[in-house]
Design an enzyme around this catalytic site. Structure first.
Site, mmCIF file in Angstrom:
data_model
loop_
_atom_site.group_PDB
_atom_site.id
_atom_site.type_symbol
_atom_site.label_atom_id
_atom_site.label_comp_id
_atom_site.label_asym_id
_atom_site.label_seq_id
_atom_site.Cartn_x
_atom_site.Cartn_y
_atom_site.Cartn_z
ATOM 1 N N LEU A 37 -26.172 79.617 5.809
ATOM 2 C CA LEU A 37 -26.836 80.886 5.535
ATOM 3 C C LEU A 37 -26.928 81.047 4.028
ATOM 4 O O LEU A 37 -25.935 80.880 3.321
ATOM 5 C CB LEU A 37 -26.039 82.030 6.151
ATOM 6 C CG LEU A 37 -26.165 82.136 7.678
ATOM 7 C CD1 LEU A 37 -24.940 82.777 8.293
ATOM 8 C CD2 LEU A 37 -27.421 82.895 8.056
ATOM 9 N N SER A 96 -33.516 88.293 -0.021
ATOM 10 C CA SER A 96 -33.704 89.567 -0.734
ATOM 11 C C SER A 96 -33.418 90.773 0.160
ATOM 12 O O SER A 96 -33.528 91.921 -0.266
ATOM 13 C CB SER A 96 -35.157 89.651 -1.244
ATOM 14 O OG SER A 96 -36.037 89.505 -0.145
ATOM 15 N N THR A 97 -33.027 90.495 1.414
ATOM 16 C CA THR A 97 -32.735 91.627 2.322
ATOM 17 C C THR A 97 -31.275 91.529 2.800
ATOM 18 O O THR A 97 -30.552 90.613 2.428
ATOM 19 C CB THR A 97 -33.648 91.569 3.571
ATOM 20 O OG1 THR A 97 -33.240 90.439 4.366
ATOM 21 C CG2 THR A 97 -35.104 91.450 3.169
ATOM 22 N N HIS A 108 -30.458 90.830 5.783
ATOM 23 C CA HIS A 108 -30.442 89.916 6.941
ATOM 24 C C HIS A 108 -29.239 88.976 6.869
ATOM 25 O O HIS A 108 -28.509 88.796 7.829
ATOM 26 C CB HIS A 108 -31.745 89.104 6.915
ATOM 27 C CG HIS A 108 -32.055 88.371 8.163
ATOM 28 N ND1 HIS A 108 -32.216 88.979 9.376
ATOM 29 C CD2 HIS A 108 -32.252 87.054 8.397
ATOM 30 C CE1 HIS A 108 -32.509 88.077 10.295
ATOM 31 N NE2 HIS A 108 -32.512 86.903 9.729
HETATM 32 O O1 LIG Z 1 -32.600 84.064 7.565
HETATM 33 N N1 LIG Z 1 -31.965 83.132 7.169
HETATM 34 C C1 LIG Z 1 -31.268 82.195 7.924
HETATM 35 C C2 LIG Z 1 -31.308 82.136 9.327
HETATM 36 N N2 LIG Z 1 -32.066 83.004 10.046
HETATM 37 C C3 LIG Z 1 -32.414 82.801 11.434
HETATM 38 C C4 LIG Z 1 -31.363 83.363 12.389
HETATM 39 O O2 LIG Z 1 -30.160 82.604 12.332
HETATM 40 C C5 LIG Z 1 -31.897 83.321 13.838
HETATM 41 O O3 LIG Z 1 -32.184 81.986 14.185
HETATM 42 C C6 LIG Z 1 -33.135 84.169 14.034
HETATM 43 O O4 LIG Z 1 -32.886 85.483 13.540
HETATM 44 C C7 LIG Z 1 -33.557 84.270 15.493
HETATM 45 O O5 LIG Z 1 -32.486 84.783 16.273
HETATM 46 N N3 LIG Z 1 -30.566 81.202 9.997
HETATM 47 C C8 LIG Z 1 -29.803 80.307 9.301
HETATM 48 O O6 LIG Z 1 -29.131 79.473 9.912
HETATM 49 N N4 LIG Z 1 -29.765 80.335 7.931
HETATM 50 C C9 LIG Z 1 -30.455 81.246 7.222
HETATM 51 O O7 LIG Z 1 -30.368 81.244 5.958
#
Ligand SMILES: O=Nc1c(NC[C@H](O)[C@H](O)[C@H](O)CO)[nH]c(=O)[nH]c1=O
Length: 160
Positions: free
Chosen positions: A86, A90-91, A93
């Site tokens: 991960l 910028s959010t 999330h």
């Molecule tokens: O946003 N960044 C990342 C990310 N987003 C997707 C999330 O894990 C998931 O697959 C979706 O939201 C769908 O459920 N997943 C990661 O492994 N690394 C990141 O850096």
């Protein structure tokens, strides 16, 4: 050889007969691929049979907890190494996924009674992640190796 805080593996445990599941996200592929390779190579070095290493991928780190449960239930493994990367954007999330995934993986161990190794990099920059995947020569080491060694030690010492 136990894995020290500095990442050196200084005590080797016998991994023969141990079944290991690796579930990995597909976000940040270059980093993930090296982490998975590091974990797998360390497992093999510790004597885990290649046929006893089951690897599955999921779209992202958020999917790792469910995939971990399924790995235990479907493949009869002794330990699971969920691997994700991960990287802060910028959010908010990043924060929400890091928080929910880390708590879910920790709780899973107590529900299932088997080790779940925390193999999720939670980095503020891509460079931080690359360094921890051993992709920057001379800077840090491949943390996947630590997770492989940790998996064997946890099964040998605390496995069912
Ligand atoms: O946003 N960044 C990342 C990310 N987003 C997707 C999330 O894990 C998931 O697959 C979706 O939201 C769908 O459920 N997943 C990661 O492994 N690394 C990141 O850096």
């Amino acid at each position: 050889m136990a894995v020290t805080g500095l990442g050196e593996v200084d005590q080797k445990y016998d991994g023969k007969g141990i079944r290991v599941g690796i579930v990995h996200a597909r976000w940040n592929k270059k980093i993930i691929d090296n982490l998975v390779l590091g974990a797998k190579n360390k497992l093999l070095e510790f004597g885990v049979m290649d046929s006893d290493i089951i690897i599955e991928s999921v779209p992202g780190s958020y999917e790792l907890p469910l995939a971990t449960v399924t790995m235990f239930n479907k493949h009869n493994v002794d330990v699971v190494i969920p691997i994700g990367c991960l990287i802060k954007g910028s959010t908010m999330h990043f924060e929400y996924i890091c928080d929910s995934v880390s708590h879910a993986l920790m709780d899973l161990q107590f529900k299932i009674g088997k080790p779940v190794i925390f193999g999720v990099l939670t980095c503020l920059t891509e460079e931080q992640a690359e360094a921890r995947a051993g992709l920057i020569p001379g800077v840090m080491h491949n943390h996947g190796e630590d997770w492989g060694a940790c998996a064997v030690e946890m099964v040998v010492k605390f496995g069912g």
